[in-house]
Design a protein around this motif. Structure first.
Motif, PDB file in Angstrom:
ATOM      1  N   ARG A 102     -84.464  34.364 -26.449  1.00  0.00           N
ATOM      2  CA  ARG A 102     -85.786  35.287 -26.767  1.00  0.00           C
ATOM      3  C   ARG A 102     -85.437  36.654 -26.192  1.00  0.00           C
ATOM      4  NH1 ARG A 102     -90.139  31.207 -26.554  1.00  0.00           N
ATOM      5  NH2 ARG A 102     -88.344  29.848 -26.783  1.00  0.00           N
ATOM      6  N   VAL A 103     -86.465  37.575 -26.459  1.00  0.00           N
ATOM      7  CA  VAL A 103     -86.527  38.841 -25.966  1.00  0.00           C
ATOM      8  C   VAL A 103     -87.956  39.048 -25.475  1.00  0.00           C
ATOM      9  CG1 VAL A 103     -86.645  41.328 -26.610  1.00  0.00           C
ATOM     10  CG2 VAL A 103     -85.056  39.916 -27.710  1.00  0.00           C
ATOM     11  N   LEU A 122     -86.632  55.849 -20.771  1.00  0.00           N
ATOM     12  CA  LEU A 122     -85.183  55.396 -20.801  1.00  0.00           C
ATOM     13  C   LEU A 122     -85.408  53.967 -20.760  1.00  0.00           C
ATOM     14  CD1 LEU A 122     -82.238  55.576 -20.097  1.00  0.00           C
ATOM     15  CD2 LEU A 122     -82.837  55.230 -17.690  1.00  0.00           C
ATOM     16  N   ALA A 123     -84.798  53.161 -21.627  1.00  0.00           N
ATOM     17  CA  ALA A 123     -85.050  51.724 -21.513  1.00  0.00           C
ATOM     18  C   ALA A 123     -83.796  51.008 -21.122  1.00  0.00           C
ATOM     19  CB  ALA A 123     -85.255  51.258 -23.034  1.00  0.00           C
ATOM     20  N   LEU A 124     -84.072  49.979 -20.237  1.00  0.00           N
ATOM     21  CA  LEU A 124     -82.706  48.884 -19.896  1.00  0.00           C
ATOM     22  C   LEU A 124     -83.139  47.616 -20.595  1.00  0.00           C
ATOM     23  CD1 LEU A 124     -82.383  49.464 -16.216  1.00  0.00           C
ATOM     24  CD2 LEU A 124     -81.062  50.514 -17.785  1.00  0.00           C
ATOM     25  N   VAL A 125     -82.065  47.113 -21.326  1.00  0.00           N
ATOM     26  CA  VAL A 125     -81.948  45.777 -21.406  1.00  0.00           C
ATOM     27  C   VAL A 125     -81.146  44.924 -20.876  1.00  0.00           C
ATOM     28  CG1 VAL A 125     -81.903  44.318 -23.571  1.00  0.00           C
ATOM     29  CG2 VAL A 125     -82.522  46.728 -23.848  1.00  0.00           C
ATOM     30  N   MET A 126     -81.497  43.848 -19.999  1.00  0.00           N
ATOM     31  CA  MET A 126     -80.633  42.697 -19.497  1.00  0.00           C
ATOM     32  C   MET A 126     -80.442  41.698 -20.320  1.00  0.00           C
ATOM     33  SD  MET A 126     -80.372  44.245 -16.264  1.00  0.00           S
ATOM     34  CE  MET A 126     -79.268  42.821 -15.610  1.00  0.00           C
ATOM     35  N   LEU A 127     -79.202  41.249 -20.544  1.00  0.00           N
ATOM     36  CA  LEU A 127     -79.052  40.208 -21.547  1.00  0.00           C
ATOM     37  C   LEU A 127     -78.034  39.096 -20.821  1.00  0.00           C
ATOM     38  CD1 LEU A 127     -77.905  43.220 -22.693  1.00  0.00           C
ATOM     39  CD2 LEU A 127     -78.433  41.876 -24.891  1.00  0.00           C
ATOM     40  N   ASP A 128     -78.347  37.929 -21.025  1.00  0.00           N
ATOM     41  CA  ASP A 128     -77.818  36.901 -20.258  1.00  0.00           C
ATOM     42  C   ASP A 128     -77.371  35.615 -21.180  1.00  0.00           C
ATOM     43  OD1 ASP A 128     -77.703  35.675 -16.947  1.00  0.00           O
ATOM     44  OD2 ASP A 128     -77.830  34.014 -18.358  1.00  0.00           O
ATOM     45  N   ILE A 129     -76.369  35.297 -20.994  1.00  0.00           N
ATOM     46  CA  ILE A 129     -75.812  33.915 -21.738  1.00  0.00           C
ATOM     47  C   ILE A 129     -76.688  32.732 -21.449  1.00  0.00           C
ATOM     48  CG2 ILE A 129     -73.969  32.593 -22.928  1.00  0.00           C
ATOM     49  CD1 ILE A 129     -72.270  34.842 -22.490  1.00  0.00           C
ATOM     50  N   ALA A 158     -71.647  45.381 -27.005  1.00  0.00           N
ATOM     51  CA  ALA A 158     -71.205  47.027 -27.484  1.00  0.00           C
ATOM     52  C   ALA A 158     -71.562  47.467 -29.021  1.00  0.00           C
ATOM     53  CB  ALA A 158     -69.736  46.941 -27.386  1.00  0.00           C
ATOM     54  N   ARG A 159     -71.666  46.590 -29.847  1.00  0.00           N
ATOM     55  CA  ARG A 159     -72.258  47.008 -31.326  1.00  0.00           C
ATOM     56  C   ARG A 159     -73.536  47.821 -31.046  1.00  0.00           C
ATOM     57  NH1 ARG A 159     -71.457  42.673 -36.014  1.00  0.00           N
ATOM     58  NH2 ARG A 159     -73.158  43.939 -36.727  1.00  0.00           N
ATOM     59  N   ALA A 160     -74.447  47.392 -30.278  1.00  0.00           N
ATOM     60  CA  ALA A 160     -75.908  47.793 -30.124  1.00  0.00           C
ATOM     61  C   ALA A 160     -75.797  49.170 -29.549  1.00  0.00           C
ATOM     62  CB  ALA A 160     -76.584  46.639 -29.346  1.00  0.00           C
ATOM     63  N   TRP A 167     -86.264  46.071 -30.651  1.00  0.00           N
ATOM     64  CA  TRP A 167     -85.606  46.072 -31.790  1.00  0.00           C
ATOM     65  C   TRP A 167     -83.959  46.013 -31.722  1.00  0.00           C
ATOM     66  CZ3 TRP A 167     -82.153  49.062 -34.737  1.00  0.00           C
ATOM     67  CH2 TRP A 167     -82.001  48.567 -36.230  1.00  0.00           C
ATOM     68  N   VAL A 168     -83.489  46.648 -30.709  1.00  0.00           N
ATOM     69  CA  VAL A 168     -82.215  46.712 -30.524  1.00  0.00           C
ATOM     70  C   VAL A 168     -81.853  45.201 -29.887  1.00  0.00           C
ATOM     71  CG1 VAL A 168     -80.141  47.694 -29.021  1.00  0.00           C
ATOM     72  CG2 VAL A 168     -81.631  49.069 -29.967  1.00  0.00           C
ATOM     73  N   ALA A 169     -82.274  44.658 -28.986  1.00  0.00           N
ATOM     74  CA  ALA A 169     -82.346  43.389 -28.191  1.00  0.00           C
ATOM     75  C   ALA A 169     -82.357  42.368 -29.244  1.00  0.00           C
ATOM     76  CB  ALA A 169     -83.068  43.275 -27.030  1.00  0.00           C
TER      77      ALA A 169
END
Ligand code: GH3
Ligand code: MG
Ligand code: MG
Ligand code: MG
Ligand code: MG
Length: 316
Positions: free
Chosen positions: A313-314, A186-193, A220-222, A252-254
């Protein structure tokens, strides 16, 4: 759905043509135009299925199926919110017959010969019950709709329209357990502006809200698969839950989201001159010794690292 004020639909089941005619005349004189009629049990069941009458006047003794059996079949086929009033009309006058009629699902039991006055009174009483039942069905539909709306409001972020933190807490745990059963990561991606405080300071809070909505759209598109979830984690932070996804897949998604956000080209007072995001990733195969909390902290650390390394960056 029937409205409370709709006219009553009545089915009269009676194998004696003379009695049938008399009953129909009684009904017509109380404004029940053209009652439906059946002279056999089989015909009664077929008309009931097609027409769903409000009231059935049911002769207990018929040439084929007896009235008690018809009542039993109707009651067992009724769905939720469905109710047809059944009034037995019979020449069986024993108390036990009456009790049996009620037992199999009848609502009233009238003995022949039936006077017009009694029939009218009984139909009026039944009409009252039918109207009460229709209001209850109305209320239950309204409650259902209100519940659905409450459910939507309590799981959706008001500003961006995507899932909120509460939904994330619930679904991520469910997904964690599912991946545990499937023995999949299971993967979690945290994204922050990036530098969003500066964005608000420069362009105002309203522009900040617009920007949040646009970024949420890209996040949401991801998450197009049923097992994926995109949520607003809080403030200008989002999270992606990606079931059956390892770190490479999540990266890849991030990367895609990061690029799409940059391509929105929302002007910003940063060196890149546009709004960007940083992403932190963690992925693990759920097993004992690990927890969703640990995974979340690990994604958070990766996000912090992305900020330290210069943002936009990721980091895994
Ligand atoms: P960094 O690159 O390190 O993430 O810096 P940052 O400025 O983005 O981070 P910081 O945590 O200092 O600031 C986050 C800002 O996000 C501050 C807060 O006002 C803003 N913010 C949080 N929620 C909302 C919101 O709903 N609408 C708007 N317009 N701004 C919000
Ligand atoms: Mg009969
Ligand atoms: Mg911050
Ligand atoms: Mg930020
Ligand atoms: Mg933040």
């Amino acid at each position: 759905m029937k409205k409370r004020t709709d006219a009553l639909k009545v089915l009269v089941v009676e194998d004696s043509k003379v009695t049938l005619k008399v009953l129909c005349n009684f009904l017509e004189r109380m404004d029940i135009k053209q009652p439906l009629t059946a002279e056999t049990g089989a015909a009664a069941i077929e008309i009931y299925r097609k027409e769903r009458p409000d009231i059935i006047m049911l002769d207990a003794q018929l040439p084929d199926i007896d009235g008690f059996e018809i009542a039993r079949q109707i009651r067992s086929s009724e769905k939720k919110d469905d109710w047809t009033a059944i009034i037995f009309l019979t020449s069986m006058t024993k108390d036990e017959d009456l009790a049996r009629g009620i037992e199999v699902g009848g609502d009233d039991y009238l003995m022949k010969p039936i006077s017009e006055v009694v029939l009218h009174a009984k139909v009026r009483a039944m009409r009252r019950l039918i109207e009460m039942q229709r209001s209850l069905v109305d209320v239950s539909h309204q409650l259902n709709a209100a519940n659905k709306e409450l459910q939507r409001l309590s799981t959706t972020d008001g500003l961006t329209g995507i899932a909120n933190r509460r939904m994330f807490d619930e679904l991520s745990l469910r997904e964690w357990r599912r991946c545990e059963r499937m023995k999949k990561p299971l993967a979690l991606v945290m994204l922050d502006i990036d530098s969003f405080k500066l964005f608000n300071d420069q362009f105002g809070h309203q522009a900040g809200d617009e920007c949040l909505r646009a970024v949420a759209g890209q996040v949401a598109r991801a998450a197009p698969r049923a097992a994926d979830l995109a949520a607003r984690y809080g403030g200008e932070e989002f999270v992606l839950v990606l079931g059956e996804t390892d770190a490479d897949g999540a990266k890849w998604v991030a990367e895609n989201v990061r690029q799409h956000v940059a391509e929105l080209g929302i002007p910003h007072a940063t060196p890149s001159r546009r709004v960007t995001i940083s992403c932190g990733i963690a992925s693990v195969e759920p097993k004992s010794g690990f927890s969703l909390d640990v995974l979340l902290r690990s994604a958070d650390r990766a996000l912090y690292q992305a900020k330290v390394e210069g943002r936009d960056r990721v980091v895994v």
